[in-house]
Enzyme design. Structure first.
Site, PDB file in Angstrom:
ATOM      1  N   CYS A   1     -23.700  -5.344 -24.107  1.00  0.00           N
ATOM      2  CA  CYS A   1     -24.509  -4.337 -24.786  1.00  0.00           C
ATOM      3  C   CYS A   1     -23.858  -4.069 -26.141  1.00  0.00           C
ATOM      4  CB  CYS A   1     -24.525  -3.051 -23.974  1.00  0.00           C
ATOM      5  SG  CYS A   1     -25.090  -3.299 -22.294  1.00  0.00           S
TER       6      CYS A   1
ATOM      7  N   TRP B   1     -28.403  -4.350 -22.552  1.00  0.00           N
ATOM      8  CA  TRP B   1     -28.798  -5.632 -21.951  1.00  0.00           C
ATOM      9  C   TRP B   1     -28.701  -5.365 -20.455  1.00  0.00           C
ATOM     10  CZ3 TRP B   1     -30.606 -10.194 -23.911  1.00  0.00           C
ATOM     11  CH2 TRP B   1     -30.639 -11.279 -23.057  1.00  0.00           C
TER      12      TRP B   1
ATOM     13  N   LYS C   1     -35.083 -23.341 -29.025  1.00  0.00           N
ATOM     14  CA  LYS C   1     -34.232 -22.660 -28.046  1.00  0.00           C
ATOM     15  C   LYS C   1     -34.957 -22.524 -26.710  1.00  0.00           C
ATOM     16  CE  LYS C   1     -30.752 -20.637 -26.330  1.00  0.00           C
ATOM     17  NZ  LYS C   1     -29.638 -21.546 -25.924  1.00  0.00           N
TER      18      LYS C   1
ATOM     19  N   ASN D   1     -20.621  -0.265 -21.841  1.00  0.00           N
ATOM     20  CA  ASN D   1     -20.956  -1.693 -21.873  1.00  0.00           C
ATOM     21  C   ASN D   1     -20.155  -2.345 -20.753  1.00  0.00           C
ATOM     22  OD1 ASN D   1     -21.359  -4.369 -22.389  1.00  0.00           O
ATOM     23  ND2 ASN D   1     -20.013  -4.458 -24.181  1.00  0.00           N
ATOM     24  N   GLY D   2     -20.824  -2.967 -19.788  1.00  0.00           N
ATOM     25  CA  GLY D   2     -20.105  -3.634 -18.695  1.00  0.00           C
ATOM     26  C   GLY D   2     -20.639  -3.182 -17.348  1.00  0.00           C
TER      27      GLY D   2
ATOM     28  N   ARG E   1     -26.543  -8.575 -29.274  1.00  0.00           N
ATOM     29  CA  ARG E   1     -25.786  -8.391 -28.024  1.00  0.00           C
ATOM     30  C   ARG E   1     -26.677  -7.933 -26.871  1.00  0.00           C
ATOM     31  NH1 ARG E   1     -20.338  -8.219 -28.289  1.00  0.00           N
ATOM     32  NH2 ARG E   1     -20.194  -6.907 -26.433  1.00  0.00           N
TER      33      ARG E   1
ATOM     34  N   LYS F   1     -25.058 -32.391 -24.536  1.00  0.00           N
ATOM     35  CA  LYS F   1     -24.447 -31.603 -25.625  1.00  0.00           C
ATOM     36  C   LYS F   1     -24.198 -32.494 -26.837  1.00  0.00           C
ATOM     37  CE  LYS F   1     -25.077 -28.012 -24.852  1.00  0.00           C
ATOM     38  NZ  LYS F   1     -25.958 -28.192 -23.784  1.00  0.00           N
TER      39      LYS F   1
ATOM     40  N   GLU G   1     -27.615 -33.691 -28.508  1.00  0.00           N
ATOM     41  CA  GLU G   1     -28.545 -32.726 -29.114  1.00  0.00           C
ATOM     42  C   GLU G   1     -27.995 -32.077 -30.382  1.00  0.00           C
ATOM     43  OE1 GLU G   1     -29.650 -29.189 -26.955  1.00  0.00           O
ATOM     44  OE2 GLU G   1     -27.841 -29.286 -25.750  1.00  0.00           O
TER      45      GLU G   1
ATOM     46  N   GLU H   1     -24.130 -33.150 -18.496  1.00  0.00           N
ATOM     47  CA  GLU H   1     -24.173 -32.032 -19.450  1.00  0.00           C
ATOM     48  C   GLU H   1     -23.403 -32.388 -20.718  1.00  0.00           C
ATOM     49  OE1 GLU H   1     -25.921 -29.686 -20.007  1.00  0.00           O
ATOM     50  OE2 GLU H   1     -24.830 -28.390 -21.358  1.00  0.00           O
TER      51      GLU H   1
ATOM     52  N   HIS I   1     -23.549 -51.885 -12.359  1.00  0.00           N
ATOM     53  CA  HIS I   1     -24.886 -52.403 -12.004  1.00  0.00           C
ATOM     54  C   HIS I   1     -25.768 -52.574 -13.225  1.00  0.00           C
ATOM     55  CE1 HIS I   1     -24.023 -52.113  -7.727  1.00  0.00           C
ATOM     56  NE2 HIS I   1     -23.461 -50.948  -7.968  1.00  0.00           N
TER      57      HIS I   1
HETATM   58  C1  AGP Z   1     -29.733 -27.188 -23.723  1.00  0.00           C
HETATM   59  O1  AGP Z   1     -28.637 -27.210 -24.592  1.00  0.00           O
HETATM   60  C2  AGP Z   1     -31.076 -27.234 -24.445  1.00  0.00           C
HETATM   61  N1  AGP Z   1     -31.203 -26.159 -25.332  1.00  0.00           N
HETATM   62  C3  AGP Z   1     -32.225 -27.387 -23.463  1.00  0.00           C
HETATM   63  O2  AGP Z   1     -31.990 -28.541 -22.694  1.00  0.00           O
HETATM   64  C4  AGP Z   1     -32.439 -26.202 -22.505  1.00  0.00           C
HETATM   65  O3  AGP Z   1     -31.384 -26.160 -21.567  1.00  0.00           O
HETATM   66  C5  AGP Z   1     -33.755 -26.419 -21.749  1.00  0.00           C
HETATM   67  O4  AGP Z   1     -34.795 -26.427 -22.680  1.00  0.00           O
HETATM   68  C6  AGP Z   1     -34.029 -25.357 -20.674  1.00  0.00           C
HETATM   69  O5  AGP Z   1     -34.088 -24.080 -21.267  1.00  0.00           O
HETATM   70  P1  AGP Z   1     -34.127 -22.798 -20.301  1.00  0.00           P
HETATM   71  O6  AGP Z   1     -32.805 -22.745 -19.610  1.00  0.00           O
HETATM   72  O7  AGP Z   1     -34.373 -21.625 -21.204  1.00  0.00           O
HETATM   73  O8  AGP Z   1     -35.244 -23.010 -19.316  1.00  0.00           O
END
Ligand code: AGP
Length: 607
Positions: free
Chosen positions: A2, A73, A602, A99-100, A27, A484, A487, A480, A503
């Site tokens: 928060c 939050w 995002k 906050n917490g 925040r 990272k 992207e 993952e 394979h």
């Molecule tokens: C991850 O770094 C990306 N921004 C993307 O793969 C993201 O994880 C995916 O679009 C899912 O988003 P969400 O967790 O908001 O559903």
């Protein structure tokens, strides 16, 4: 996560506090409020964004030169006017923002209620106002001290009272607090950016410290009351740096927030013995005992969190568990029954494919549990049960701290389900709980090794392709790490189970091709070493992620990114951090817009 603001000085407090809250909106912003002292304490608060609070204050006489404010939050209690901070005791003479998490809030609430207290909100914060009022005997700082002694958890707490109208008393127990020192005026905030345009001189408050703020300045003490001579820190960030807390990008800031995110997501939900309480989970032990299967569905990084989750649920619950891409599951006409739980994971809670897949559950008479970071998101409103992550708003498109919180949430859920099914004994629950409580410190240790990730980044920055391999949970982390890198650095990357390399993909491993090998899972250690040897035999360059205690890996890998030794089941939480830093530094070396990578959003709210 928060936002807290405070002010004492010759100026009207309200405009300064409101300006600071807007600068802290990143925040968290599902409600906001302000308390201004001027003989009495006037509290104004509203659900929703800060503009709603501004509308309430419009035209109101802003009379008062001391005050506190808060953007929320939500963790305890949904967003609402009543649950917004500040909270007051029934007399209105003691006002608190916080906050917490107060972990023993239920015991405090029950004890206060048993003595006749009535409450205006669902929050743990309001209980603090009741306690300070009850403990007050002429010294506000002492009353706050006694309240802190009664409250367990990780938080920052800020109090003002009509009884000592010139003071603001604040305590830090993990959640951040800073004091801005002006000329005849003093500022208090959760984060430096909120007041940097007023002053560059700060007192940084550390854990278990109290600070008493007046217009003349601030005195810092231990929570026991011993004075601390805290040196002034001069901050010379520019405005843009200030928004990122001094980091070059939100992504790096969010990577460094991960220890706190783990603490926040665990807060109030797990005991040292491994007993778990999940506040928004409605199903009962009978339902859990009847579970035949766990499905997980998600996209992108959330899917990779689900890859970890399926393994955790399999091992802990001893029932089938499988993660499916939401954009596949929604068209797969899956056989999901009422004795099968569908878990949908989504940071935003708005990903179109995940929302569509989540809605398969009710069509089959199954329950849907949402793991999401946004209170009130569409996914949370579809869900029968909700497990909120507490990562705070994640600004960078590349998800890091939200992913970390998704992992923590699944460990908590697995312990809760395992306890109900009798598949987790006390010793195991205690071991996992102990490992989770140690995790913030383990991540901080990995972050202290960032320079190693920079060296690794320099080695692969000019590569054409990078491969990530691992087995079991290490494979899930490889997936993952690969995403990272792709992207944000736009460097082509591919992840696969280490056993799959021979394979086909081994045909692509030639002289100098970099392969990142995650090798924490001891049960398959020698098998992963074999895969590494296959790579080396063809001239590939291996960067391994391994435990500090692994003495063999140096003989096989060209470079090792180390993590503290831990329970293999928990290793993904730490093993992903070197890969987040690796991706970040490759992207930085390539000069890319790290927080807003090309072609990406995002939250993918389209199909
Ligand atoms: C991850 O770094 C990306 N921004 C993307 O793969 C993201 O994880 C995916 O679009 C899912 O988003 P969400 O967790 O908001 O559903």
């Amino acid at each position: 996560m928060c936002g807290i603001m405070g002010y004492a000085g010759p100026q009207e407090a309200a405009p300064i506090i409101m300006d600071g809250l807007k600068r802290l909106e990143y925040r968290g912003y599902d409600s906001a409020g302000i308390a201004i002292g001027n003989g009495t304490i006037k509290v104004t608060k509203a659900e929703g964004k800060i503009v709603n609070l501004e509308a309430l204050l419009e035209g109101e006489p802003s009379n008062g030169k001391i005050g506190i404010g808060h953007t929320r939050w939500a963790t305890h209690g949904p967003p609402s006017d009543a649950n917004a901070h500040p909270h007051a005791d029934p007399s209105g003479e003691f006002v608190v923002v916080h906050n917490g998490i107060i972990e023993n809030f239920q015991a405090i609430r029950d004890e206060l209620a048993a003595h006749g207290s009535e409450f205006a909100s669902d929050t743990d914060t309001e209980l603090l106002a009741h306690l300070v009022a009850r403990e007050y005997d002429g010294d506000l700082a002492d009353a706050v001290r006694r309240t802190v002694a009664l409250s367990e958890g990780a938080y920052a707490m800020v109090v003002m009272s009509t009884r000592e109208p010139e003071k603001i008393v604040a305590v830090r127990k993990i959640s951040p607090l800073v004091i801005g020192l002006g000329d005849g005026e003093t500022f208090l905030a959760s984060d430096i950016p909120a007041v940097l345009h007023h002053t560059r001189d700060f007192l940084i408050i550390e854990d278990d410290e109290m600070v008493i703020v007046t217009a003349e300045g601030a005195s810092v003490e231990t929570i026991a009351g011993d004075p601390i001579d805290r040196a002034v820190t001069h901050i010379d960030w520019d405005a843009e740096q200030a928004e990122k807390g001094g980091y070059e990008h939100f992504m790096l800031k969010e990577i460094y927030e991960q220890p706190d995110v783990i603490t926040e997501t665990l807060g109030g939900r797990i005991s040292e013995e491994g007993t778990v309480w999940l506040e928004d989970i409605e199903f009962d032990d009978a339902y859990i005992a009847g579970l035949d299967r766990v499905w997980i569905t998600a996209c992108g990084t959330a899917y990779h969190a689900g890859l970890i989750g399926q393994e955790i649920f399999r091992r802990v619950l001893r029932i089938p568990a499988n993660v499916e891409y939401a954009h596949e599951l929604r068209y797969a006409d899956p056989i999901i029954g009422p004795s099968e739980l569908l878990i949908a994971i989504s940071q935003s809670g708005e990903t179109a494919d995940t929302l569509a897949a989540a809605r398969i559950a009710p069509e089959h008479g199954s329950r849907m549990l949402a793991i999401t970071n946004v209170v009130g998101s569409t996914l949370s409103r579809y869900a029968d049960d909700i497990l909120y992550t507490r990562a705070g708003p994640e600004i960078s498109v590349a998800s890091t701290k939200a992913y970390m919180a998704m992992l923590i949430a699944q460990y908590l859920l697995a312990l809760r389900l395992g306890a109900a099914r009798g598949t987790v004994d006390r010793a195991r629950a205690q071991a996992v709980a102990h490992g989770l409580h140690l995790m913030p410190a383990a991540i901080e240790e990995v972050l202290r090794r960032e320079d190693q990730a920079v060296v690794a980044a320099e080695r692969i920055v000019d590569a054409e392709d990078v491969y990530f391999i691992g087995r079991g949970l290490d494979y899930a982390i490889a997936m993952e790490g690969s995403l990272k890198l792709k992207e944000i650095s736009y460097l082509h990357s591919e992840a696969m189970p280490a056993g799959e390399l021979k394979h086909g993909t081994l045909a692509l491993i030639t002289e100098g091709v970099p392969v990142v090998a995650i090798i924490t899972q001891r049960a398959v250690y020698s098998k992963t070493i074999s895969a590494i040897q296959e790579v080396k035999a063809r001239g590939g360059k291996v960067i391994a992620v391994a435990y500090d205690t692994d003495t063999e890996i140096e003989r096989h890998a060209d470079m090792v990114l180390r993590i503290p030794e831990m329970n293999d089941l928990l290793a993904p939480v730490a093993a992903v951090v070197p890969l987040q830093l690796l991706a970040y530094h490759v992207a930085r070396l390539r000069g890319h817009d790290i927080d807003q990578p090309r072609n990406l959003a995002k939250s993918v709210t389209v199909e």
